[in-house]
Motif scaffolding. Sequence first.
Motif, PDB file in Angstrom:
ATOM      1  N   MET A 152       7.772 -10.346   8.390  1.00  0.00           N
ATOM      2  CA  MET A 152       7.083  -9.058   8.268  1.00  0.00           C
ATOM      3  C   MET A 152       5.648  -9.294   7.837  1.00  0.00           C
ATOM      4  O   MET A 152       5.381 -10.003   6.869  1.00  0.00           O
ATOM      5  N   ASN A 153       4.720  -8.740   8.547  1.00  0.00           N
ATOM      6  CA  ASN A 153       3.312  -8.855   8.193  1.00  0.00           C
ATOM      7  C   ASN A 153       2.870  -7.635   7.421  1.00  0.00           C
ATOM      8  O   ASN A 153       2.825  -6.532   7.934  1.00  0.00           O
ATOM      9  N   ASN A 154       2.563  -7.845   6.153  1.00  0.00           N
ATOM     10  CA  ASN A 154       2.059  -6.739   5.359  1.00  0.00           C
ATOM     11  C   ASN A 154       0.578  -6.574   5.590  1.00  0.00           C
ATOM     12  O   ASN A 154      -0.136  -7.505   5.960  1.00  0.00           O
ATOM     13  N   SER A 155       0.080  -5.378   5.365  1.00  0.00           N
ATOM     14  CA  SER A 155      -1.331  -5.116   5.547  1.00  0.00           C
ATOM     15  C   SER A 155      -1.874  -4.420   4.325  1.00  0.00           C
ATOM     16  O   SER A 155      -1.154  -3.734   3.625  1.00  0.00           O
ATOM     17  N   VAL A 156      -3.140  -4.598   4.081  1.00  0.00           N
ATOM     18  CA  VAL A 156      -3.722  -4.125   2.842  1.00  0.00           C
ATOM     19  C   VAL A 156      -4.854  -3.165   3.110  1.00  0.00           C
ATOM     20  O   VAL A 156      -5.730  -3.423   3.929  1.00  0.00           O
ATOM     21  N   LEU A 157      -4.815  -2.047   2.435  1.00  0.00           N
ATOM     22  CA  LEU A 157      -5.919  -1.083   2.451  1.00  0.00           C
ATOM     23  C   LEU A 157      -6.599  -1.132   1.105  1.00  0.00           C
ATOM     24  O   LEU A 157      -5.970  -0.941   0.082  1.00  0.00           O
ATOM     25  N   LYS A 158      -7.870  -1.445   1.102  1.00  0.00           N
ATOM     26  CA  LYS A 158      -8.651  -1.437  -0.119  1.00  0.00           C
ATOM     27  C   LYS A 158      -9.539  -0.214  -0.097  1.00  0.00           C
ATOM     28  O   LYS A 158     -10.615  -0.226   0.473  1.00  0.00           O
ATOM     29  N   LEU A 200      -3.929  10.428  -2.836  1.00  0.00           N
ATOM     30  CA  LEU A 200      -4.523   9.169  -3.284  1.00  0.00           C
ATOM     31  C   LEU A 200      -5.901   8.887  -2.687  1.00  0.00           C
ATOM     32  O   LEU A 200      -6.096   7.873  -2.010  1.00  0.00           O
ATOM     33  N   PRO A 201      -6.893   9.743  -2.943  1.00  0.00           N
ATOM     34  CA  PRO A 201      -8.255   9.320  -2.611  1.00  0.00           C
ATOM     35  C   PRO A 201      -8.635   8.124  -3.486  1.00  0.00           C
ATOM     36  O   PRO A 201      -8.019   7.882  -4.532  1.00  0.00           O
ATOM     37  N   GLY A 202      -9.633   7.370  -3.055  1.00  0.00           N
ATOM     38  CA  GLY A 202     -10.001   6.133  -3.730  1.00  0.00           C
ATOM     39  C   GLY A 202     -10.190   6.244  -5.226  1.00  0.00           C
ATOM     40  O   GLY A 202      -9.684   5.402  -5.996  1.00  0.00           O
ATOM     41  N   PRO A 203     -10.927   7.244  -5.733  1.00  0.00           N
ATOM     42  CA  PRO A 203     -11.138   7.339  -7.179  1.00  0.00           C
ATOM     43  C   PRO A 203      -9.850   7.490  -7.976  1.00  0.00           C
ATOM     44  O   PRO A 203      -9.770   7.048  -9.118  1.00  0.00           O
ATOM     45  N   ALA A 223      -8.516   5.145 -10.976  1.00  0.00           N
ATOM     46  CA  ALA A 223      -8.186   5.717 -12.282  1.00  0.00           C
ATOM     47  C   ALA A 223      -6.770   5.354 -12.722  1.00  0.00           C
ATOM     48  O   ALA A 223      -6.518   5.125 -13.909  1.00  0.00           O
ATOM     49  N   ILE A 224      -5.841   5.297 -11.768  1.00  0.00           N
ATOM     50  CA  ILE A 224      -4.458   4.948 -12.107  1.00  0.00           C
ATOM     51  C   ILE A 224      -4.374   3.509 -12.595  1.00  0.00           C
ATOM     52  O   ILE A 224      -3.655   3.197 -13.540  1.00  0.00           O
ATOM     53  N   GLY A 225      -5.120   2.638 -11.943  1.00  0.00           N
ATOM     54  CA  GLY A 225      -5.173   1.243 -12.372  1.00  0.00           C
ATOM     55  C   GLY A 225      -3.826   0.540 -12.297  1.00  0.00           C
ATOM     56  O   GLY A 225      -2.990   0.833 -11.429  1.00  0.00           O
ATOM     57  N   ASP A 228      -2.018  -3.857  -7.251  1.00  0.00           N
ATOM     58  CA  ASP A 228      -3.310  -4.283  -7.790  1.00  0.00           C
ATOM     59  C   ASP A 228      -4.476  -3.493  -7.200  1.00  0.00           C
ATOM     60  O   ASP A 228      -5.511  -4.050  -6.847  1.00  0.00           O
ATOM     61  N   GLY A 229      -4.296  -2.199  -7.079  1.00  0.00           N
ATOM     62  CA  GLY A 229      -5.361  -1.354  -6.570  1.00  0.00           C
ATOM     63  C   GLY A 229      -5.476  -1.318  -5.069  1.00  0.00           C
ATOM     64  O   GLY A 229      -6.344  -0.624  -4.528  1.00  0.00           O
ATOM     65  N   ASN A 230      -4.619  -2.055  -4.371  1.00  0.00           N
ATOM     66  CA  ASN A 230      -4.606  -2.057  -2.913  1.00  0.00           C
ATOM     67  C   ASN A 230      -3.359  -1.338  -2.408  1.00  0.00           C
ATOM     68  O   ASN A 230      -2.342  -1.260  -3.103  1.00  0.00           O
ATOM     69  N   LEU A 231      -3.440  -0.830  -1.190  1.00  0.00           N
ATOM     70  CA  LEU A 231      -2.301  -0.179  -0.563  1.00  0.00           C
ATOM     71  C   LEU A 231      -1.769  -1.098   0.529  1.00  0.00           C
ATOM     72  O   LEU A 231      -2.475  -1.415   1.487  1.00  0.00           O
ATOM     73  N   VAL A 232      -0.535  -1.536   0.382  1.00  0.00           N
ATOM     74  CA  VAL A 232       0.040  -2.569   1.240  1.00  0.00           C
ATOM     75  C   VAL A 232       1.147  -1.975   2.101  1.00  0.00           C
ATOM     76  O   VAL A 232       2.131  -1.431   1.589  1.00  0.00           O
ATOM     77  N   ALA A 233       0.970  -2.050   3.428  1.00  0.00           N
ATOM     78  CA  ALA A 233       1.967  -1.504   4.355  1.00  0.00           C
ATOM     79  C   ALA A 233       3.230  -2.347   4.345  1.00  0.00           C
ATOM     80  O   ALA A 233       3.202  -3.555   4.134  1.00  0.00           O
TER      81      ALA A 233
END
Length: 419
Positions: free
Chosen positions: A1-7, A274-277, A281-283, A399-404
């Motif tokens: 499975m290839n995960n993907s990351v949204l920063k 989940l907008p970026g800010p 803030a959640i950290g 860690d602040g990234n969104l991983v599919a």
Amino acid sequence: MNNSVLKPARRGRASIRGLAIVTVAVCALAACGDSTDDNSGASGDDTTILIGGTVSLTAAAASFPEVKQAQEAAVESINAAGGINGRQLKIEVCDSKFEVREELGCFRSLTEKNVAAIVGPVIIADTGVTEYQVAQRADTAVVGSPALQPGELDSDVAFPLGASVVGGTYGAIYDLIKSGAKRISIFGDANNPAADSIVNLSEEALDSVGMSPVNVAIGDTSADPTLRSAAVKAASGGTDGIIITGSPPSMSKSVPALRAQGYTGLIATIDSALPGPVIDAIGPAGNGMLVAAQTAFPEQSPASDQFIADMEKYAPSAPLSFFSIQAWSSVKLFAAVAEQNEAYTASDVLKAFQNISTPIDIGTIGPYKTVDVTSPITDGYVPAPRMFNPEVQLGTMQDGNLVADGGFINPFDELKSVN
């Protein structure tokens, strides 16, 4: 499975200080919103196709400039590749200013300019009902909306981008159950009417599998600034899974509040929360949080690679977020259908979208068709008869990234398999 990351929002910061999707009384007389482009009322001609969009760009409470930037990036990319069957695409984006009269005014202004379609509108102040009535009277398709409001899901000219807030909520509930949660609570927001919708949709999704929420905790930052009391209620009674929603000020506090109370169970939410800010803030409290989205996570597919490339080339300062990939995808969906059907006017585009029998696959959403499609939700709290694409993408925050996590799934079908 290839995960993907949204920063999200790493290259810029949109002014997103209050994603309050507010259902308010319809304004009878609406002034036109300001347009960000000066086309002097011109529609497309034999060499161009004019489309329109609308989003709040300048309101202090809720502004999403990355929507406009992403749509313009998609237009630039399409034109650089030769346009739509040789015709150059133009877009006019109307600033709705997070006001009911401006959202309605933008729809009126765009239809008066004979746009070929209204593409990817973000309606957050009104219900969408009167806006879509304006489009329907003008026989103008509304294409690729994220459908954050109930009125966007039942108009004859509505062609939402994906599963909307309805599918996102069902996806989040499914993800909690799939991940092992057996005692699920709901954490809402007293100051965000949209959160009421998600609370009710969550109850419906749980009921569809014979479950009821352990607790329904409604946070109110005006009475409980840290949301400690609501967090205690949400996590009590042996809760091992929580679906959470709210405006950015609430989301920024609710997740840390849960962890501060020692809650270590599962937390799930949907992309529009989940907008970026908020992610910033959640950290660390957000590590492992489950996320259901109606678009792919960037870098998840070749089409997502194109999204990244277009943004880097044409909008390098714009945040990479769910809002921007939804906006980019809305233009790409319009272009794919218009090119395939040689549809350049409002009437031709509407007819083309009404008759998509072979699925259109732009990669960043599930395959899209409108013929012989039955919505999985035709009644209930938010009927969605115009949900043509019920698939969602699941993932996690790390860690602040969104991983599919894997590909698109149909949460309505998946919930049917839950015993």
